[in-house]
Structure formats: structure tokens, C-alpha cells
Motif scaffolding. Structure first.
Motif, PDB file in Angstrom:
ATOM      1  N   LEU A 244       0.903  -9.728  -0.909  1.00  0.00           N
ATOM      2  CA  LEU A 244       1.127  -9.836  -2.355  1.00  0.00           C
ATOM      3  C   LEU A 244       0.162  -8.937  -3.118  1.00  0.00           C
ATOM      4  N   LEU A 245      -1.094  -8.921  -2.691  1.00  0.00           N
ATOM      5  CA  LEU A 245      -2.083  -8.044  -3.318  1.00  0.00           C
ATOM      6  C   LEU A 245      -1.657  -6.582  -3.221  1.00  0.00           C
ATOM      7  N   CYS A 246      -1.186  -6.180  -2.060  1.00  0.00           N
ATOM      8  CA  CYS A 246      -0.778  -4.782  -1.875  1.00  0.00           C
ATOM      9  C   CYS A 246       0.350  -4.394  -2.819  1.00  0.00           C
ATOM     10  N   LEU A 247       1.332  -5.265  -2.991  1.00  0.00           N
ATOM     11  CA  LEU A 247       2.459  -4.936  -3.864  1.00  0.00           C
ATOM     12  C   LEU A 247       2.032  -4.863  -5.326  1.00  0.00           C
ATOM     13  N   ILE A 248       1.049  -5.670  -5.710  1.00  0.00           N
ATOM     14  CA  ILE A 248       0.536  -5.617  -7.078  1.00  0.00           C
ATOM     15  C   ILE A 248      -0.280  -4.342  -7.302  1.00  0.00           C
ATOM     16  N   ALA A 249      -1.111  -3.973  -6.326  1.00  0.00           N
ATOM     17  CA  ALA A 249      -2.109  -2.931  -6.541  1.00  0.00           C
ATOM     18  C   ALA A 249      -1.684  -1.547  -6.081  1.00  0.00           C
ATOM     19  N   MET A 250      -0.614  -1.425  -5.307  1.00  0.00           N
ATOM     20  CA  MET A 250      -0.255  -0.141  -4.711  1.00  0.00           C
ATOM     21  C   MET A 250       0.143   0.890  -5.765  1.00  0.00           C
ATOM     22  N   GLU A 251      -0.019   2.159  -5.416  1.00  0.00           N
ATOM     23  CA  GLU A 251       0.459   3.257  -6.235  1.00  0.00           C
ATOM     24  C   GLU A 251       1.971   3.398  -6.053  1.00  0.00           C
ATOM     25  N   PRO A 252       2.665   3.976  -7.030  1.00  0.00           N
ATOM     26  CA  PRO A 252       4.098   4.197  -6.854  1.00  0.00           C
ATOM     27  C   PRO A 252       4.356   5.110  -5.654  1.00  0.00           C
ATOM     28  N   PRO A 253       5.190   4.693  -4.704  1.00  0.00           N
ATOM     29  CA  PRO A 253       5.501   5.584  -3.582  1.00  0.00           C
ATOM     30  C   PRO A 253       6.350   6.759  -4.072  1.00  0.00           C
ATOM     31  N   SER A 254       6.310   7.857  -3.329  1.00  0.00           N
ATOM     32  CA  SER A 254       7.074   9.045  -3.723  1.00  0.00           C
ATOM     33  C   SER A 254       8.566   8.785  -3.676  1.00  0.00           C
ATOM     34  N   LYS A 255       8.983   7.889  -2.802  1.00  0.00           N
ATOM     35  CA  LYS A 255      10.398   7.492  -2.696  1.00  0.00           C
ATOM     36  C   LYS A 255      10.440   6.105  -2.067  1.00  0.00           C
ATOM     37  N   PHE A 256      11.570   5.439  -2.239  1.00  0.00           N
ATOM     38  CA  PHE A 256      11.687   4.080  -1.716  1.00  0.00           C
ATOM     39  C   PHE A 256      12.206   4.131  -0.282  1.00  0.00           C
ATOM     40  N   THR A 257      11.314   4.505   0.610  1.00  0.00           N
ATOM     41  CA  THR A 257      11.604   4.515   2.040  1.00  0.00           C
ATOM     42  C   THR A 257      10.562   3.652   2.732  1.00  0.00           C
ATOM     43  N   ARG A 262       5.002   1.611   2.859  1.00  0.00           N
ATOM     44  CA  ARG A 262       3.938   1.068   3.715  1.00  0.00           C
ATOM     45  C   ARG A 262       2.691   1.961   3.705  1.00  0.00           C
ATOM     46  N   ASP A 263       2.883   3.260   3.499  1.00  0.00           N
ATOM     47  CA  ASP A 263       1.715   4.133   3.339  1.00  0.00           C
ATOM     48  C   ASP A 263       0.859   3.689   2.161  1.00  0.00           C
ATOM     49  N   GLU A 264       1.517   3.369   1.045  1.00  0.00           N
ATOM     50  CA  GLU A 264       0.769   2.970  -0.154  1.00  0.00           C
ATOM     51  C   GLU A 264       0.100   1.613   0.033  1.00  0.00           C
ATOM     52  N   LYS A 265       0.735   0.710   0.780  1.00  0.00           N
ATOM     53  CA  LYS A 265       0.115  -0.584   1.031  1.00  0.00           C
ATOM     54  C   LYS A 265      -1.148  -0.440   1.877  1.00  0.00           C
ATOM     55  N   VAL A 266      -1.104   0.422   2.878  1.00  0.00           N
ATOM     56  CA  VAL A 266      -2.278   0.649   3.716  1.00  0.00           C
ATOM     57  C   VAL A 266      -3.419   1.215   2.883  1.00  0.00           C
ATOM     58  N   LYS A 267      -3.101   2.104   1.948  1.00  0.00           N
ATOM     59  CA  LYS A 267      -4.146   2.684   1.095  1.00  0.00           C
ATOM     60  C   LYS A 267      -4.866   1.604   0.280  1.00  0.00           C
ATOM     61  N   VAL A 268      -4.131   0.593  -0.176  1.00  0.00           N
ATOM     62  CA  VAL A 268      -4.761  -0.497  -0.921  1.00  0.00           C
ATOM     63  C   VAL A 268      -5.751  -1.239  -0.041  1.00  0.00           C
ATOM     64  N   ILE A 269      -5.339  -1.596   1.166  1.00  0.00           N
ATOM     65  CA  ILE A 269      -6.224  -2.354   2.065  1.00  0.00           C
ATOM     66  C   ILE A 269      -7.468  -1.539   2.384  1.00  0.00           C
ATOM     67  N   GLU A 270      -7.287  -0.256   2.634  1.00  0.00           N
ATOM     68  CA  GLU A 270      -8.433   0.590   2.965  1.00  0.00           C
ATOM     69  C   GLU A 270      -9.364   0.780   1.768  1.00  0.00           C
ATOM     70  N   PHE A 428       8.534  -5.000   6.351  1.00  0.00           N
ATOM     71  CA  PHE A 428       7.845  -5.410   7.573  1.00  0.00           C
ATOM     72  C   PHE A 428       6.547  -4.620   7.706  1.00  0.00           C
ATOM     73  N   MET A 429       5.547  -5.251   8.294  1.00  0.00           N
ATOM     74  CA  MET A 429       4.228  -4.630   8.399  1.00  0.00           C
ATOM     75  C   MET A 429       4.173  -3.634   9.551  1.00  0.00           C
ATOM     76  N   ARG A 430       3.529  -2.529   9.294  1.00  0.00           N
ATOM     77  CA  ARG A 430       3.315  -1.519  10.310  1.00  0.00           C
ATOM     78  C   ARG A 430       2.040  -1.859  11.083  1.00  0.00           C
ATOM     79  N   GLU A 435      -3.835  -3.819  11.420  1.00  0.00           N
ATOM     80  CA  GLU A 435      -5.195  -3.562  11.864  1.00  0.00           C
ATOM     81  C   GLU A 435      -6.142  -3.340  10.683  1.00  0.00           C
ATOM     82  N   ALA A 436      -5.654  -2.685   9.625  1.00  0.00           N
ATOM     83  CA  ALA A 436      -6.495  -2.481   8.436  1.00  0.00           C
ATOM     84  C   ALA A 436      -6.854  -3.811   7.782  1.00  0.00           C
TER      85      ALA A 436
END
Length: 484
Positions: A244-257, A262-270, A428-430, A435-436
Motif C-alpha cells: 500500500l505504501l508503494c502505491l501511494i508513494a511511487m512515481e508515475p510509471p512510463s507506461k502501465f506494464t 514494479r520498477d517504481e515500487k522497488v524504487k520506493v522501498i529502496e 504480483f510482487m517481483r 528481497e528489498a
């Protein structure tokens, strides 16, 4: 409004652990709902597998009883239930041996999407993946679904990922988190990225803080053995609340793929800053009028495992600089509630200095349960003569009221299993995401274990320990009431 149903391709779905609680309560009833909705093709096949020896007819009887228990009578017409049960088969399989694998191979069709749902202990994931590979049951277009927990810490999560990746590509692995299948969670992405209204305000300049609450009214009785080995941090924060935190805080992805999201969600955790112990409150519920204490439920009077946790954390990037995120989850709290509250800052200049007392400010409340919907809290003039009197009003959109009950009745598992068949990994989680999240959580767990502090006691039916309230008060803020 009528929901548009898009059928999926023909598939063979094998459910390992098909006689277990999750399969009976969620997976099989969910598949029946999708069958009734017309989303499941006529030649779809569902194959149950477990340690129990039984005939396919016995398995159909078991599934029929589960659907009768967990699906309302008006949603299970007998003719449709009978038709659904005819699509079921059963194979007795020894997950750690060689029994049953050849029989499974024989009933699977060669040119059909094969999906393997592992509704079993994570300890069996590697053994099942290995046998699906060595018996040539898994094909390049096969998918494998695994349930949480995805490890107990970073080391075990990495080991689990290695076991799966020995036999399946990352593009074939679906780590399921049912929170991401909720309608409101997906609407959060639409709210942010399909509207120009909120995204310009979605940053530290305009948002004061964010609260994420997942509260349960029941304790851990009946699953105390598992829970005492995990606790609220491992069971909820590291996965559900983190998503839930990742979806709130993530940057807009370049496209909805899938990978862009999931790239943007990982960036939030890191980007999460380390959380000091002073910004974490852990609790255990004590004995109440109608319940045993946590110690009694887990049968461990020396337990230091938390049934409640609250924390303040920050995301170390430009968008969220100095904006606190408050996470809270626990058992035996006042009510069963899951919500995200985005609290906006006050206007930079107040032209109503004597009219704003008691005002709570603008807030966007995203409710995940029990009643999914979104509320925007705004300030307006109170109707009637007598000058400028301000009051607050909630612009409320209950999905059931606005879109129709049929559009909100889907269980998260229904949606997610159909996404697996489609090959859509967005929700689904990558592996690197899992791991992050553990890499962030492990130091906190190690710190409080080293400190040796016992969790604070709190009354059942309350909002948790008083120290959790102080966590907010220190910043001049307040938690939203649980169940408000």
C-alpha cells in the motif's frame, strides 16, 4: 452499471493443497464465481492435488460443500454448480516424493496454459517446483503461483527465490498478495494516474502526512503457533502495508506494464530511510472481558512477539522529503478496518482566522474494508443565513452505491487468479521487490531483538498502546479513529 467480462484462454489449473483452508474458503469459491460470470472457458480444467487419497468424485463433493458454505445461496444455482463441478479432477500427489506426478502429467493437455497454484507451506515450494520440472510437467508457457510468507527474513527470501528460479523464469512466477487484488487498491492507481486533479498535489509541498491502518478486531487464537513466529511486522508490515505504501508513494510509471509498475515500487522501498527504535511502537493485547491474552492465545507466557505495531517512516526522495508516513496494524483492536488516509496541508494563508477552529483539514480517505470506497473531506460554508460559518463535508463514493453491487462483489483472489491465466504480473510482487522489503525490515527486527524490550500491553477493543498515540502527537498530529 454492468461489468464487462473478458473471457480468458483455455487453461489447466492445478491447485496443490486443494483440500486446505485457503483453497476451500477463497480459491475454489472464487473460481466458481468466475465460472458463473462467464469468464472461464467451457473447456477449462481445475485439478486438485493434496496428500489425501481420494477419487475425483469425492473431491467434487468436498468442493461442492465448500461452495455451499462460503457462497450465498442466491449466487450458486444448482445447475451452474453442477456444471462447474464437472470441470474438476483430482490427483493424489506426494510433494516430496514421486507418487502422482505421472498421473498428473497424463491428464494435462499439451497445448494449454498450465498454472500451478501452490497453496501449501513455503517449505514445499522448492520440492514442487523441482518435480514439475524433472517430470516435464512445466512448459515454457506455464505459470506458478506462490502464497506468502515469502521467507522469514532476507536470507530465507533469497533462498526461496533461488529455488523457484532454478526451474521457472521470473516471468512465470506469481507471488500473490491478496491486498493488491482489492478493487480500491487498483482504483488508487487510477485515481492518481488517470486524473489531473490529484497528481499535481501528490507531494511534500501539499501533503502533510499519510496514515495507513490495517486493524483487526479478532486476536490470533487458532493460529497462535504460526503468528508467534512472525508477528505483526513479518505478517503484515513487510508485505501488505508495504504494498500500500508503494502505491501511494511511487512515481508515475512510463507506461502501465507489469515491469514498469514494479520498477517504481522497488524504487520506493529502496528509498525508505532506516527507522530508529524511537519511531516504532510494538504492543501485545492483554486479557479482556471476552478474550484471552496474547500470551494465552500463543501458549507462550514469555513471548516478545508483537500483535500490534505502529511506526513513523520517511521516503528519502524529492517528492516526499520530510513527509512522514505512519503505518499501524494490530489484532484485537476496536474494529476491522483497512484504510489509507492522505492528509493535506492547510492553505498557506488563512483568511477565516476565527472560523477554522476544530477544522480537520482536507483529507482523501481510501477505504479497503469493510466498505470499499473513497472519501474526500472538504471545508464548505454552512448553509443558511448568519454570516460565514464553515463546516466540513465528506464527498463520499461508496463503490457499491456508485458502481453497483455486482462490480464490488469480486473477491481479490478471483481477480488475481484470472490475471495469472492472462499472464498479467502487474499486481504480483517481483523477486527483487520481496528481497528489498526484507532488506528494509530485517535491521529493525534485529534492533528490537537486541534491545530485548517487551511489547507494550494494550486493552482489547482499543486503538492499541498509548505510546502509539504519542508517536503522532509528537508531530502535532492525530491518528484517525479506528472504525470512524
Amino acid at each position: 452499471m454492468v461489468a464487462r467480462v473478458i473471457p480468458v484462454e483455455p487453461f489447466d489449473l492445478v491447485i496443490f493443497g486443494a483440500t486446505g483452508d485457503l483453497a476451500r474458503r477463497k480459491i475454489l469459491p472464487g473460481l466458481f464465481h468466475r465460472f458463473r460470470a462467464g469468464q472461464m472457458p467451457s473447456d477449462a480444467k481445475i485439478i486438485g492435488s493434496a496428500r489425501s487419497e481420494m477419487e475425483s468424485a469425492e473431491f467434487r463433493t468436498l468442493v461442492g460443500a465448500a461452495i455451499a458454505e462460503f457462497v450465498a445461496p442466491d449466487l450458486r444455482p444448482q445447475d451452474q454448480l453442477d456444471a462447474f463441478l464437472q470441470r474438476l479432477d483430482y490427483v493424489h500427489i506426494d510433494a516430496t516424493g514421486d507418487t502422482g506426478w505421472d498421473a498428473l502429467q497424463k491428464i494435462l493437455r499439451p497445448d494449454t496454459i498450465r498454472t500451478f497454484y501452490l497453496s501449501v507451506s513455503p517449505a514445499l515450494f522448492g520440492a514442487i517446483a523441482e518435480r514439475l520440472s524433472t517430470h516435464a510437467i512445466a512448459t515454457p508457457q506455464s505459470r506458478i503461483v506462490v502464497e506468502k510468507p515469502f521467507g522469514h527474513d532476507l536470507e530465507s527470501a533469497r533462498a526461496l527465490n533461488r529455488d523457484l528460479l532454478r526451474h521457472f523464469d521470473e516471468a512465470q512466477i506469481y507471488r500473490i498478495d491478496h491486498y493488491l487484488g482489492k478493487e480500491t487498491v487498483q482504483n488508487l492507481m487510477a485515481l492518481r494516474f488517470a486524473n489531473s486533479l490529484f497528481e499535481p498535489l501528490w507531494n511534500a509541498t501539499h501533503i502533510d502526512h499519510v496514515q495507513i491502518t490495517v486493524a483487526e478486531s479478532l486476536g490470533v487464537a487458532g493460529r497462535g503457533g504460526y503468528y508467534d513466529q512472525s508477528g505483526a511486522m513479518r505478517d503484515m508490515v513487510q508485505n501488505h502495508l508495504m504494498q500500500l505504501l508503494c502505491l501511494i508513494a511511487m512515481e508515475p510509471p512510463s507506461k502501465f506494464t507489469p515491469n514498469s509498475v514494479r520498477d517504481e515500487k522497488v524504487k520506493v522501498i529502496e528509498a525508505l530511510d532506516p527507522v530508529p527504535l524511537r519511531d516504532i511502537v510494538r504492543g501485545q493485547y492483554r486479557t479482556g472481558r471476552d478474550n484471552q491474552s496474547y500470551f494465552d492465545d500463543v501458549e507462550n507466557p514469555d513471548s516478545r512477539t508483537e500483535s500490534f505495531i505502529a511506526m513513523k517512516l520517511t521516503v528519502g526522495n524529492w517528492r516526499w522529503a520530510n513527509t512522514p508516513f505512519y503505518l499501524r496494524t494490530g489484532k484485537h483492536l476496536r474494529d476491522r478496518v483497512s484504510e489509507i488516509a492522505v492528509i493535506f496541508k492547510d492553505p498557506p494563508h488563512n483568511i477565516f482566522p476565527n472560523k477554522m477552529e476544530g477544522r480537520k483539514g482536507n483529507a482523501l480517505i481510501i477505504r479497503l474494508q469493510p466498505d470499499e470506497g473513497i472519501t474526500l473531506r472538504t471545508t464548505i460554508k454552512e448553509p443558511g443565513p448568519g454570516g460565514m460559518r464553515l463546516t466540513e463535508v465528506a464527498m463520499d463514493m461508496s463503490f457499491a452505491d456508485a458502481l453497483g453491487k455486482d462490480l464490488t462483489s469480486q473477491d481479490a483472489y478471483e481477480r488475481l487468479v484470472m490475471d495469472v491465466i492472462r499472464g498479467d504480473q502487474t499486481l504480483f510482487m517481483r523477486g527483487d521487490e520481496v528481497e528489498a522489503a526484507w532488506a528494509w525490515a530485517d535491521p529493525m527486527i534485529a534492533a528490537w531483538e537486541e534491545a530485548g524490550q517487551r511489547p507494550m500491553l494494550y486493552d482489547p477493543g482499543s486503538s492499541g498502546p498509548e505510546e502509539a498515540l504519542m508517536l503522532m502527537h509528537q508531530g502535532g498530529r492525530r491518528w484517525r479513529p479506528i472504525g470512524d
